[in-house]
Design a protein around this motif. Structure first.
Motif, PDB file in Angstrom:
ATOM      1  N   ARG A 181      -2.534   8.207   2.462  1.00  0.00           N
ATOM      2  CA  ARG A 181      -1.238   7.890   2.770  1.00  0.00           C
ATOM      3  C   ARG A 181      -0.438   8.456   1.640  1.00  0.00           C
ATOM      4  O   ARG A 181      -0.532   8.374   0.182  1.00  0.00           O
ATOM      5  CB  ARG A 181      -1.157   6.409   2.462  1.00  0.00           C
ATOM      6  CG  ARG A 181       0.540   5.916   2.645  1.00  0.00           C
ATOM      7  CD  ARG A 181       0.403   4.403   2.332  1.00  0.00           C
ATOM      8  NE  ARG A 181       1.906   3.807   2.670  1.00  0.00           N
ATOM      9  CZ  ARG A 181       2.122   3.395   3.738  1.00  0.00           C
ATOM     10  NH1 ARG A 181       1.165   2.985   4.666  1.00  0.00           N
ATOM     11  NH2 ARG A 181       3.119   2.718   4.087  1.00  0.00           N
ATOM     12  N   SER A 185       3.188  11.251   5.342  1.00  0.00           N
ATOM     13  CA  SER A 185       2.337  10.424   6.265  1.00  0.00           C
ATOM     14  C   SER A 185       2.959  10.315   7.643  1.00  0.00           C
ATOM     15  O   SER A 185       2.463  10.367   8.890  1.00  0.00           O
ATOM     16  CB  SER A 185       1.654   9.123   5.762  1.00  0.00           C
ATOM     17  OG  SER A 185       0.792   9.331   4.775  1.00  0.00           O
ATOM     18  N   HIS A 186       4.197  10.007   7.655  1.00  0.00           N
ATOM     19  CA  HIS A 186       5.103   9.893   8.984  1.00  0.00           C
ATOM     20  C   HIS A 186       5.071  11.029   9.895  1.00  0.00           C
ATOM     21  O   HIS A 186       5.159  10.891  11.061  1.00  0.00           O
ATOM     22  CB  HIS A 186       6.576   9.408   8.543  1.00  0.00           C
ATOM     23  CG  HIS A 186       7.344  10.343   7.917  1.00  0.00           C
ATOM     24  ND1 HIS A 186       7.158  10.679   6.523  1.00  0.00           N
ATOM     25  CD2 HIS A 186       8.037  11.310   8.302  1.00  0.00           C
ATOM     26  CE1 HIS A 186       8.047  11.448   6.201  1.00  0.00           C
ATOM     27  NE2 HIS A 186       8.695  11.902   7.373  1.00  0.00           N
ATOM     28  N   TYR A 189       1.433  10.640  11.447  1.00  0.00           N
ATOM     29  CA  TYR A 189       0.979   9.369  11.953  1.00  0.00           C
ATOM     30  C   TYR A 189       2.198   8.395  12.443  1.00  0.00           C
ATOM     31  O   TYR A 189       1.905   7.481  13.364  1.00  0.00           O
ATOM     32  CB  TYR A 189       0.078   8.427  11.092  1.00  0.00           C
ATOM     33  CG  TYR A 189      -0.718   9.251  10.338  1.00  0.00           C
ATOM     34  CD1 TYR A 189      -1.792  10.029  10.996  1.00  0.00           C
ATOM     35  CD2 TYR A 189      -0.666   9.379   9.159  1.00  0.00           C
ATOM     36  CE1 TYR A 189      -2.718  10.625  10.362  1.00  0.00           C
ATOM     37  CE2 TYR A 189      -1.690  10.121   8.424  1.00  0.00           C
ATOM     38  CZ  TYR A 189      -2.654  10.836   8.936  1.00  0.00           C
ATOM     39  OH  TYR A 189      -3.641  11.465   8.382  1.00  0.00           O
ATOM     40  N   VAL A 195       1.143   4.235  11.190  1.00  0.00           N
ATOM     41  CA  VAL A 195       0.169   4.512  10.003  1.00  0.00           C
ATOM     42  C   VAL A 195      -0.834   3.336   9.722  1.00  0.00           C
ATOM     43  O   VAL A 195      -2.020   3.602   9.482  1.00  0.00           O
ATOM     44  CB  VAL A 195       1.235   4.584   8.608  1.00  0.00           C
ATOM     45  CG1 VAL A 195       0.273   4.408   7.467  1.00  0.00           C
ATOM     46  CG2 VAL A 195       2.069   5.795   8.553  1.00  0.00           C
TER      47      VAL A 195
END
Length: 258
Positions: A181, A185-186, A189, A195
């Motif tokens: 993370r 991360s966005h 995911y 996430v």
């Protein structure tokens, strides 16, 4: 602390996993130098101590050589090199042409080799170590990031050969990472819901945090790992649940209680 008096370089150490690794080394007492093409948005710091930032394009061999020469002059030693810098955009093999994929290989495989060679004499003098930051993408199919997966597979192989060639003066190991993370991360995911959903696919039920990767890197650099070289340490939360287990119907009667 475990690494008092030691000097560590973390490539790509200005954000994400690299910043987590740098913070862990700072907390363990090491003097830390982070390098990347761009400076961090905020200084990388932990335990009241701050990493020194030096701008370097790791694909420029001359610049890399100058960077390590300067590090040697400033600190008089180098104990740890963490080859963390890397990454890739999502790109199918048929998109973009070979040259774009070659740049991914250059950053994720050739740059760590360049940095390791430039750092070798300093590391040998200190009887230090190299920590490669690998990925599970190098051990399984990686559609959309095939060149990255190939580079990480090569990096792990490179580390094993280095560990033999450079022994006994320099230890070389690889951290094989799963999903972590970070502030990006966005992009991979989606929002927090995405996430969390991705995290649930991991046996431990979540993505790793960058500082947890840092703790594993500190272990490999410490005296506690003095007899560990040529190894690949899996830091992936248990890996991935095999898809066939959820697709199989063999145990449906048992799970239904019939």
């Amino acid at each position: 602390m475990e690494l008092d008096g030691r000097v560590a370089v973390v490539t790509g150490g200005t954000r994400g996993v690299g910043a987590g690794i740098a913070r862990a080394f700072l907390a363990a007492g090491a003097d830390v130098v982070v390098c990347a093409r761009r400076p961090p948005d905020v200084p990388v710091a932990s335990a009241g101590r701050t990493a020194r930032f030096v701008p370097v394009d790791l694909r420029d061999a001359d610049a890399v050589g100058d960077f390590f020469a300067g590090t040697g002059r400033r600190y008089g030693r180098l104990d740890v090199l963490v080859n963390n810098a890397g990454g890739t955009p999502y790109r199918l093999l048929g998109e973009g042409g070979a040259q774009r994929h070659a740049r991914v290989l250059e950053l994720n495989l050739l740059a760590p080799l360049t940095a390791s060679l430039a750092a070798y004499e300093l590391l040998r003098a200190a009887r230090g170590c190299v920590v490669m930051v690998g990925s599970v993408s190098g051990t399984r199919p990686s559609p959309g990031t095939a060149a990255y997966g190939a580079a990480k597979a090569g990096l792990e192989s490179l580390a094993r050969s280095m560990a033999v060639e450079w022994a006994p003066e320099v230890r070389v190991n690889t951290l094989v990472l799963g999903m972590v993370r970070t502030e990006l991360s966005h992009l991979h995911y989606g929002d927090e819901t995405g996430v969390a959903a991705v995290g649930r696919t991991v046996p431990l039920g979540r993505l790793a945090e960058p500082d947890e990767i840092g703790d594993a890197a500190v272990f490999l650099a410490s005296a506690r790992a003095a007899y560990v070289s040529g190894a690949s340490l899996l830091v992936h939360g248990g890996g991935e649940r095999p898809a066939f287990l959820d697709a199989a119907t063999a145990n449906e009667e048992i799970s239904d209680g019939s």
